[in-house]
Design an enzyme around this catalytic site. Structure first.
Site, PDB file in Angstrom:
ATOM      1  N   TRP A 194      74.322  69.877  59.505  1.00  0.00           N
ATOM      2  CA  TRP A 194      74.860  70.370  58.484  1.00  0.00           C
ATOM      3  C   TRP A 194      76.271  71.205  59.250  1.00  0.00           C
ATOM      4  O   TRP A 194      75.897  72.132  60.089  1.00  0.00           O
ATOM      5  CB  TRP A 194      73.991  71.118  57.786  1.00  0.00           C
ATOM      6  CG  TRP A 194      74.507  71.843  56.149  1.00  0.00           C
ATOM      7  CD1 TRP A 194      75.481  71.395  55.475  1.00  0.00           C
ATOM      8  CD2 TRP A 194      74.557  73.273  56.072  1.00  0.00           C
ATOM      9  NE1 TRP A 194      75.960  72.424  54.713  1.00  0.00           N
ATOM     10  CE2 TRP A 194      75.187  73.504  55.099  1.00  0.00           C
ATOM     11  CE3 TRP A 194      73.618  74.232  56.644  1.00  0.00           C
ATOM     12  CZ2 TRP A 194      75.168  74.750  54.498  1.00  0.00           C
ATOM     13  CZ3 TRP A 194      73.585  75.600  55.978  1.00  0.00           C
ATOM     14  CH2 TRP A 194      74.602  75.703  54.881  1.00  0.00           C
ATOM     15  N   ASP A 275      64.622  73.885  58.599  1.00  0.00           N
ATOM     16  CA  ASP A 275      65.497  74.108  57.568  1.00  0.00           C
ATOM     17  C   ASP A 275      65.108  72.982  56.370  1.00  0.00           C
ATOM     18  O   ASP A 275      65.120  72.022  56.624  1.00  0.00           O
ATOM     19  CB  ASP A 275      67.128  73.877  57.827  1.00  0.00           C
ATOM     20  CG  ASP A 275      68.209  74.232  56.616  1.00  0.00           C
ATOM     21  OD1 ASP A 275      67.442  74.351  55.605  1.00  0.00           O
ATOM     22  OD2 ASP A 275      69.209  74.108  56.901  1.00  0.00           O
ATOM     23  N   LYS A 311      68.970  72.399  45.283  1.00  0.00           N
ATOM     24  CA  LYS A 311      68.877  71.048  44.960  1.00  0.00           C
ATOM     25  C   LYS A 311      67.750  70.718  43.998  1.00  0.00           C
ATOM     26  O   LYS A 311      68.083  70.248  43.044  1.00  0.00           O
ATOM     27  CB  LYS A 311      68.791  70.234  46.308  1.00  0.00           C
ATOM     28  CG  LYS A 311      69.801  70.484  47.214  1.00  0.00           C
ATOM     29  CD  LYS A 311      71.357  70.206  46.815  1.00  0.00           C
ATOM     30  CE  LYS A 311      72.479  70.500  47.930  1.00  0.00           C
ATOM     31  NZ  LYS A 311      72.546  71.722  48.694  1.00  0.00           N
TER      32      LYS A 311
END
Length: 466
Positions: A194, A275, A311
């Site tokens: 990311w 993560d 999300k």
């Protein structure tokens, strides 16, 4: 602020200049110009009076103390949305930012979130400051969601949990902890990863290096390269791992590969750092998506885990997440938590309450929790359907014999198409498909109705652009 004065004197109307013209640098005087005079005065806050025929000038310019600050480049991910909004073509498609959309490509607020907010209104809850570590009810349920309520690390109170500003803020807290208490230790980051991971560690002045992850030949996992790089890293390094639905590739290790990764990290005395941005949102199962983290915790390893609810609960703008540190003892967890609070205090003082209460209400209430799981399965299911339709469209339209099955092997909201930068630019310039330049597309921003058009764009870009 340094300045000089400007005055004009003229005996003829034709020689007169407006102040507006002068400040814009439009006025021209003989072979020179006002802007030229301004430039000649650089380095000197005062420009002496100049005479040109019957015109006498003294120029006043404000010189900013911030003159040496350059314009920053646009964010590679959020900049995609800015370009998308500026495009007027009706066919445009935004597959850049990872945000869930309905089949009509509209933002979606979960029904269970609306119910949780109604509960907050009914209770008349106030807006008082939270403690530095955040809402206690939130921290409790979020750690239990990650590890399982009956997990020994929960029962033995060996987890230091602090509410953070979503996943990004939680990662940043952890980075500051590493910089302060593990000086010189490096973080290993997957290649690719990311885009904001590197920014976070750079900003915290934590050194990092990359381990191999993506194999462009197979559009799959370079597992041997990953293991080799983790083995070669200095002992005691932090290894940043994506708990599920690797961003940007959508390629996850198998359960057997996770075991091998854990073996090597233990052998090298590294510290795993997860993560977890998509728990429940990748497979539709909260437990399945947390299995990698629970595997490492079950081995008795100390580890860090950043969480986000952007999300899986659609709380993008609420900035709600947490940093969890699993320690070998209750006492160590208490000390780690105290230092995380100490870091957070001068950084942002304390976190926001609204999103934390939504999470506490949803995860802490059995009825709402079950409704949430159903909505998550629906969202994950829509993305799976879109992934399947895109694969079917590519396979039907591409007569070259290329194998597109890697799209089905990937998981989560992203797909790594294998397109290079030039091919990705063709997707945008010719087909009005907005995506990051590394070839990543967000399937959460795609509808079934748009799959065939997207397939045409991918096939054209792959075969016709070098």
């Amino acid at each position: 602020m340094a300045s000089t004065m400007l005055s004009l004197a003229s005996t003829t109307p034709s020689a007169s200049l407006s102040m507006q013209e002068i400040l814009k640098g439009k006025a021209r005087l003989g072979s020179g110009s006002v802007s030229t005079l301004f430039n000649k005065g650089k380095g000197n806050p005062f420009i002496k009076a100049k005479s040109f025929g019957r015109i006498s000038m003294t120029v006043a310019v404000n010189v900013s103390r911030f003159e040496g600050i350059a314009m920053a480049p646009p964010d590679p991910i959020l900049g995609v949305s800015e370009a998308f909004r500026a495009d007027t073509d009706v066919k445009k498609l935004n597959l850049g930012v990872g945000a869930y959309r309905t089949e009509e490509l509209q933002p979606y607020v979960l029904d269970v979130v609306k119910k949780a907010e109604n509960l907050m209104l009914e209770r008349g809850e106030n807006k008082e400051y939270l403690p530095i570590e955040g809402l206690a009810a939130f921290n409790k349920v979020t750690a239990e969601l990650l590890f399982g309520a009956s997990n020994p690390v929960i029962k033995q109170q060996r987890v230091a949990t602090v509410q953070g500003l979503s996943g990004t803020g939680s990662l940043r807290l952890a980075a500051a902890l590493i910089e302060r208490y593990f000086p010189g230790a490096q973080v290993l980051i997957s290649s690719p990863t990311w885009g904001n991971h590197k920014n976070i560690f750079n900003d915290a002045r934590v050194p990092w290096s990359e381990y191999r992850y993506y194999d462009p030949k197979t559009v799959g996992l370079d597992f041997e390269g990953m293991i080799s790089n983790i083995k070669a890293a200095p002992e005691g390094s932090f290894v940043l791992l994506h708990g599920c639905a690797h961003n940007p590739t959508g390629i996850d290790p198998t359960p057997e590969q996770w075991e091998k990764i854990a073996d090597v990290i233990q052998e090298k005395n590294h510290i795993p750092f997860f993560d977890v941005a998509y728990q429940g949102f990748a497979s539709g199962s909260l437990d399945a998506d947390a299995s990698s983290v629970r595997l490492f915790a079950a081995r008795g390893m100390e580890l860090l885990i950043a969480q986000s609810y952007s999300k899986n609960l659609g709380l993008y703008a609420e900035r709600i997440g947490a940093i969890n540190v699993v320690c070998s003892s209750t006492d160590a967890a208490a000390r780690v938590k105290s230092q995380l609070k100490r870091i957070a205090r001068p950084m942002y003082s304390n976190p926001p309450v609204h999103g934390a209460r939504i999470v506490a209400n949803v995860v802490g209430d059995p009825a709402l929790f079950n409704e949430w799981k159903e909505e998550m399965e629906m969202m994950a299911g829509r993305i799976k359907n879109v992934r399947q339709k895109l694969f079917d469209s590519l396979s039907a339209k591409d007569k070259s014999g290329k194998d597109w099955s890697f799209i089905l092997k990937q998981i989560g909201m992203f797909s790594f198409t294998g397109l290079n930068k030039t091919q990705s630019e063709n997707m945008t310039n010719k087909w009005h498909v907005y995506m990051t330049k590394d070839g990543r597309i967000s399937l959460a921003g795609l509808s079934l109705a748009k799959c065939e058009c997207l397939a045409d764009a991918i096939i054209d870009s792959y075969h016709n652009v070098s």
